[in-house]
Every structure is written in structure tokens, then in C-alpha cells.
Design an enzyme around this catalytic site. Structure first.
Site, PDB file in Angstrom:
ATOM      1  N   HIS A   1      40.486 -27.694   4.219  1.00  0.00           N
ATOM      2  CA  HIS A   1      40.950 -27.410   2.705  1.00  0.00           C
ATOM      3  C   HIS A   1      40.201 -26.045   2.267  1.00  0.00           C
ATOM      4  O   HIS A   1      39.339 -25.833   1.477  1.00  0.00           O
ATOM      5  CB  HIS A   1      40.538 -28.419   1.886  1.00  0.00           C
TER       6      HIS A   1
ATOM      7  N   GLU B   1      45.800 -24.603   2.982  1.00  0.00           N
ATOM      8  CA  GLU B   1      44.922 -25.457   3.731  1.00  0.00           C
ATOM      9  C   GLU B   1      45.860 -25.685   5.108  1.00  0.00           C
ATOM     10  O   GLU B   1      46.986 -26.051   5.032  1.00  0.00           O
ATOM     11  CB  GLU B   1      45.095 -26.778   2.893  1.00  0.00           C
TER      12      GLU B   1
END
Ligand code: BG6
Length: 267
Positions: free
Chosen positions: A139, A243
Site C-alpha cells: 500500500h 498499490e
């Protein structure tokens, strides 16, 4: 670290919190309001989402984005690289606390290379006797000059789930992704490199990947930034998450003993 690069990684969550090449600005955004506590995820950097992404479908009380970013990882090795950087390998194994949240048995090994590029490689091995199904995401919070001027190339013609529009499935046109409000999208079945052009920051950041079939693009914008206790109200223009992941329709299924590798390279 080597002469040409700085980096920082926490054992808590195997969380990369800093990467900067000499003479350049930091590439990774960290919130000044991040809370550093055993039961909290660090805000910014590169949280590892595993073994689910977002809310757990069958358990609203389970931690968002899985437990990996809340666990203490172990150090397997650390060494210098030939190009003046450092490579660190951390690992996490299933135990009674993870089995209480999710039944799978696994060994996750995370290899982070702070060198001319930032390389993040997550390998998951199924150490149990039956199949496991999981989602995973690196992330990555990128630091940008002003999100309102950023354009992301690499996702043209890709279907996505728009979480801001209640999960509607839409198609990205030929145009790059631009940001005019809260953006929270899961791009599906894409293996492409994304390039974020950031004219205010005077650079372009590329995120290339392998072993990953989805890409999430996220910026909280004004209201969500205010609603997050661990994020500054005015920090949203300075970050963009691209991400590298396998989520939603592209969750990974691994048979007993099998391994899966996903890698992101940020440059
Ligand atoms: C993104 C999700 O990846 O992470 C968003 O798509 C979510 O929906 C964001 O808001 C931040 O999640 P968290 O749990 O770190 O606040």
C-alpha cells in the site's frame, strides 16, 4: 545505509517508512500525525495488507487490511548491495493469534532493497495442508507536490471498481487518471507499470510490478482526511497511493506447499 540512499523500515508491520536518494526529495510520504502503537498501523510509508484487503468480508470487527501490518516481523537477514544500497529480509509466520482471525498457515517473507530503486518483494508460502485464499497489497504512499496536478499513466482501457461510487464497475478511458475528488479505485486485471507525473514536485514516479494483477489508486481528499485521526487535515494534496496488489476478483489461491511472489519497484 549506503552513501547514496536513505531508508527506514519498522519491524512493526515490516513497514517501510522512508526512502530517499541523495540530492532528491523523499519518495515516500509519511503522515506527521501517524500513531506509533502496537495495535495501530503506521500512516504513510508502505503498509503491507495481508491476508485480506479492506474490511474482512465475514467479520466486521477484524482489523482493516488484515493483520500483517499490525504484527511484529522477524529479521532474517540484512546485507549491502553491490550498488551502494541495503537489502533487508523480514518474515512473519502464522501462529495462534493469526489463526484466531484467519485459518491459513503461511510463511511470508518480505525482501526490501533500498538502492537506486526501492524494491519490495513479498513472497507468501502456504505451510498448511489445505489450500489458502488471500488478498495482498503493498500500500505504497508516494510523496507528490500537489495531487490536483498529478496524472497517472498506465491504466488506460482498464476496468475498475470505484469504491467512492459504492463499488460500481467502470472503464478507464484513454486519458490518464486525474484527481478532482476522493479517489478509491481497484483496477482489475492489470500488470502494467504506472507512472505518476507530478509537475509541482517536478518529477515522475514509476511503479512497476510483477506477480500482481490489480492496482489500487487512492487519495482521501478533504473530508476523509479530516475524518482520519492519524492523518493531518492538510496532508492529502501531498500524497498518492499506487498499490501493487492482488485483491477482489484476483485474490490468490495457493495449494499446500505452494508459494506466490509479488514485487513492486518504485523509481
Ligand atoms: C485504500 C483503500 O487502499 O486504503 C481505502 O482502498 C482505504 O478504501 C485506504 O480508506 C486506507 O485504509 P486504512 O485502513 O489504512 O485507513
Amino acid at each position: 545505509m549506503g552513501q547514496d540512499v536513505e531508508g527506514q523500515i519498522y519491524l512493526h508491520g515490516a513497514h517501510v517508512a522512508h526512502y530517499q536518494r541523495r540530492g532528491e526529495k523523499p519518495l515516500i510520504f509519511m503522515s506527521g500525525k501517524s500513531i506509533f502503537a502496537a495495535d495501530k498501523a503506521i500512516r504513510g510509508g508502505v503498509p503491507i495488507c495481508f491476508p485480506w484487503f479492506g474490511a474482512k468480508k465475514d467479520d466486521a470487527k477484524a482489523p482493516a487490511h488484515g493483520f500483517a501490518r499490525l504484527k511484529q516481523w522477524g529479521v532474517e537477514s540484512a546485507k549491502k548491495t553491490d550498488d551502494g544500497g541495503v537489502q533487508i529480509v523480514l518474515s512473519l509466520e502464522s501462529d495462534d493469534s493469526t489463526r484466531g482471525l484467519w485459518p491459513g498457515d503461511f510463511l511470508a517473507r518480505y525482501t526490501v532493497t533500498f538502492a537506486k530503486q526501492l524494491r519490495l518483494r513479498l513472497e507468501v508460502q502456504n505451510t498448511g495442508s489445505g489450500p489458502i485464499v488471500f488478498e495482498e497489497a503493498l500500500h505504497t504512499y508516494l510523496s507528490v507536490g500537489d495531487i490536483r496536478e498529478v496524472q497517472v499513466e498506465g491504466l488506460s482501457g482498464v476496468d475498475y471498481i470505484d469504491k467512492v461510487q459504492g463499488g460500481r464497475r467502470l472503464l478507464q478511458g484513454a486519458e490518464p487518471v486525474a484527481f478532482v475528488g476522493e479517489t478509491d479505485r481497484v483496477y482489475l486485471n492489470t500488470q502494467s507499470t504506472c507512472v505518476a507525473h507530478d509537475p509541482v514536485g517536478e518529477r515522475s514516479i514509476s511503479v512497476s510490478k510483477s506477480g500482481s494483477n490489480t492496482t489500487v489508486v487512492w487519495n482521501p481528499w478533504i473530508a476523509k482526511a479530516k475524518a482520519m485521526a492519524d492523518f493531518g487535515d492538510d496532508e492529502w494534496p501531498g500524497m498518492l497511493c499506487i498499490e501493487t496488489c492482488n485483491v477482489a476478483d484476483f485474490a490468490v489461491t495457493l495449494g499446500a506447499g505452494a508459494s506466490h511472489m509479488m514485487e513492486a519497484v518504485i523509481a
